[in-house]
Design a protein around this motif. Structure first.
Motif, PDB file in Angstrom:
ATOM      1  N   SER A  34     -29.444  -3.066 -48.493  1.00 29.82           N
ATOM      2  CA  SER A  34     -28.048  -2.996 -48.064  1.00 29.82           C
ATOM      3  C   SER A  34     -27.738  -4.088 -47.036  1.00 29.82           C
ATOM      4  N   ARG A  35     -26.456  -4.254 -46.744  1.00 29.07           N
ATOM      5  CA  ARG A  35     -26.068  -5.168 -45.663  1.00 29.07           C
ATOM      6  C   ARG A  35     -26.673  -4.717 -44.342  1.00 29.07           C
ATOM      7  N   THR A  36     -26.784  -3.407 -44.170  1.00 29.25           N
ATOM      8  CA  THR A  36     -27.391  -2.886 -42.939  1.00 29.25           C
ATOM      9  C   THR A  36     -28.836  -3.352 -42.829  1.00 29.25           C
ATOM     10  N   HIS A  37     -29.590  -3.316 -43.934  1.00 31.08           N
ATOM     11  CA  HIS A  37     -30.963  -3.827 -43.921  1.00 31.08           C
ATOM     12  C   HIS A  37     -30.988  -5.314 -43.545  1.00 31.08           C
ATOM     13  N   LEU A  38     -30.161  -6.092 -44.223  1.00 30.66           N
ATOM     14  CA  LEU A  38     -30.186  -7.541 -44.009  1.00 30.66           C
ATOM     15  C   LEU A  38     -29.815  -7.895 -42.586  1.00 30.66           C
ATOM     16  N   HIS A  39     -28.783  -7.266 -42.065  1.00 32.90           N
ATOM     17  CA  HIS A  39     -28.331  -7.553 -40.710  1.00 32.90           C
ATOM     18  C   HIS A  39     -29.347  -7.052 -39.689  1.00 32.90           C
ATOM     19  N   GLY A  40     -29.842  -5.834 -39.892  1.00 29.54           N
ATOM     20  CA  GLY A  40     -30.773  -5.253 -38.923  1.00 29.54           C
ATOM     21  C   GLY A  40     -32.087  -6.014 -38.847  1.00 29.54           C
ATOM     22  N   LEU A  41     -32.644  -6.391 -39.997  1.00 29.02           N
ATOM     23  CA  LEU A  41     -33.900  -7.136 -39.995  1.00 29.02           C
ATOM     24  C   LEU A  41     -33.709  -8.549 -39.435  1.00 29.02           C
ATOM     25  N   TYR A  42     -32.554  -9.150 -39.707  1.00 34.39           N
ATOM     26  CA  TYR A  42     -32.274 -10.469 -39.115  1.00 34.39           C
ATOM     27  C   TYR A  42     -32.270 -10.372 -37.588  1.00 34.39           C
ATOM     28  N   ASN A  43     -31.652  -9.330 -37.065  1.00 31.50           N
ATOM     29  CA  ASN A  43     -31.616  -9.149 -35.605  1.00 31.50           C
ATOM     30  C   ASN A  43     -33.000  -8.918 -35.013  1.00 31.50           C
ATOM     31  N   LEU A  44     -33.938  -8.434 -35.830  1.00 31.96           N
ATOM     32  CA  LEU A  44     -35.317  -8.222 -35.367  1.00 31.96           C
ATOM     33  C   LEU A  44     -36.178  -9.470 -35.517  1.00 31.96           C
ATOM     34  N   GLY A  45     -35.605 -10.557 -36.038  1.00 30.45           N
ATOM     35  CA  GLY A  45     -36.341 -11.814 -36.128  1.00 30.45           C
ATOM     36  C   GLY A  45     -36.742 -12.238 -37.523  1.00 30.45           C
TER      37      GLY A  45
END
Length: 461
Positions: free
Chosen positions: A164-175
């Motif tokens: 999901s977009r939530t996965h993509l955004h959240g993992l990006y924020n984690l590096g």
């Protein structure tokens, strides 16, 4: 330009005799020695800890790589040979994450110093089966007690249906900065045979948002699938090129239905393209990607010229690992989670393949190992030669006379078949011989040759 009938005939004619002769079971050589030929007498948990401690002291400046195996999938893809657990029960996520973090802390208690993390890869199974909230708990729990190396590389495997977009955004924020999308093939009938129906719009939605966020994007494709032909694979090539991922992994389908938990009995084996026909599908794809600006690196991989993997290939920094090709050279690659494999620089260890056993052992603070191997000096020498062949299609012959003579004996027939050239003890795999590079590596595989165990591998091509 479409692949002509003449071109297809040339490919089939050129390779048919060699395929008949050389297409036999053989390792993919992501590690050496390969797992079936690990020496159990050399290995114990104590020797593994000693090996890790030595490497961390010796190579601490390099940082360490982490592979975290997230095994859950909500359905069985019939092409998959990975260790996984098919389930719809998302309540299993947190107990598994707790076990992984327990295992990680068991290692941290062993290490003589706080490690720095150079690389994290989330593999599976389906990493995006897990909710973003739980993935955040996992990654923050991994990173909280350690340092980050300079320019760390974080990546994850993504199933388009569950990402999901939530996965993509959240993992990006984690590096995380690299995503590998499991596409395989866009042909609907092939997707049905694979039990993995995912229309283009679904893949494109994940791809486009990942691009918008700034991810480096890899697409995984497979050749040799049931009912696949050159012409039926052409739309998949064209769609992939139109999306222009930074990297393309065009893997050979590994048919290993005898392995426990594999769903590869779900289609008729007569529907699989055979030998030269299968290779012709790859050759058509290979030429297509090269014609559209991709650079071929190693086996089965194509990258845009500015990609870091292309630069690593040009400068001799590319390395073959359990996760494919890597730009990092660090010796310690630690695997967390059920079935994961770790590497210390002079040894290997694998976790138990059973989910419940893994969680029980990890929760009690026991390293959940099932087997391993401590490499000899000879193992490490041969591993270097095999890695050079798998990355660059050339290497030197070993200097030790008996070993050199044994390898030369095994290479003689391949030299006569123009699979390779030997010049002043330098082995170079020819363009014709590239499909058979795994066979060339087998000439260096002393552990296999000294063993009486039957080979249980997929075909070499």
């Amino acid at each position: 330009m479409r692949v002509s009938s003449q071109r297809k005939t040339q490919v089939l004619y050129m390779t048919s005799r060699l395929f008949t002769k050389y297409n036999r079971p053989g390792s993919r050589y992501t590690v050496y020695p390969t797992i079936p030929y690990w020496d159990p007498d050399s290995f114990s948990k104590e020797s593994w800890v000693q090996s890790l401690t030595h490497s961390l002291n010796e190579y601490s400046d390099e940082g360490i790589s982490l592979y975290i195996h997230l095994p859950f999938c909500d359905s069985l893809c019939t092409f998959c040979g990975c260790n996984k657990r098919i389930t719809l029960r998302h309540e299993q996520e947190m107990p598994y994450i707790r076990a992984v973090l327990k295992e990680w802390h068991s290692y941290l208690n062993i290490f003589p110093k706080t490690p720095s993390i150079k690389e994290i890869h989330l593999g599976g199974g389906t990493p995006t089966f897990f909710s973003m909230d739980n993935l955040k708990i996992l990654i923050e729990g991994i990173l909280e007690p350690v340092h980050l190396a300079e320019n760390p590389e974080f990546s994850f495997e993504a199933h388009p249906k569950s990402t999901s977009r939530t996965h993509l955004h959240g993992l990006y924020n984690l590096g995380f900065r690299r995503i590998s999308l499991g596409v395989q093939d866009y042909d609907k009938s092939i997707q049905l045979a694979l039990n993995r129906v995912q229309p283009l719009w679904l893949v494109k939605r994940v791809h486009d948002y990942a691009r918008e966020l700034g991810y480096t994007i890899n697409h995984d494709l497979i050749y040799g699938l049931p009912n696949q032909t050159i012409e039926r694979n052409r739309p998949t090539l064209e769609i992939t090129e139109s999306l222009k991922p930074d990297r393309i992994a065009f893997y050979s389908y590994a048919h290993v239905p005898w392995r426990k938990g594999v769903g590869q009995r779900a289609f008729d084996e007569l529907d699989l393209p055979k030998n030269a026909e299968k290779r012709a599908i790859f050759e058509a794809g290979r030429q297509f990607f090269k014609d559209h600006g991709y650079k071929e690196v190693g086996i089965d991989h194509f990258v845009l010229p500015g990609d870091e993997l292309a630069k690593a290939a040009e400068t001799g920094r590319m390395r073959r690992t359990l996760n494919g090709y890597s730009t990092t050279q660090n010796k310690i690659r630690l695997g967390l989670g059920m079935s994961s494999i770790s590497e210390s620089g002079d040894g290997f260890a694998q976790n138990t393949l059973d989910l419940e056993e893994y969680q029980q052992k990890a929760e009690t603070g026991e390293l959940p190992l099932i087997r391993g191997h401590i490499s000899t000096t000879k193992d490490q020498l041969l591993a270097r030669h095999i890695n050079e062949l798998m990355c660059y299609f050339e290497t030197d012959l070993p200097e030790e006379p008996i070993l050199k003579a044994d390898i030369l004996s095994d290479l003689k027939e391949m030299q006569e078949d123009e699979i390779l050239i030997i010049d002043h003890d330098r082995i170079t795999v020819t363009e014709t011989g590239r499909p058979f590079v795994r066979n060339v590596c087998m000439a260096f595989d002393q552990r296999m040759k000294e063993s009486s165990r039957e080979m249980m591998f997929s075909q070499t091509v």
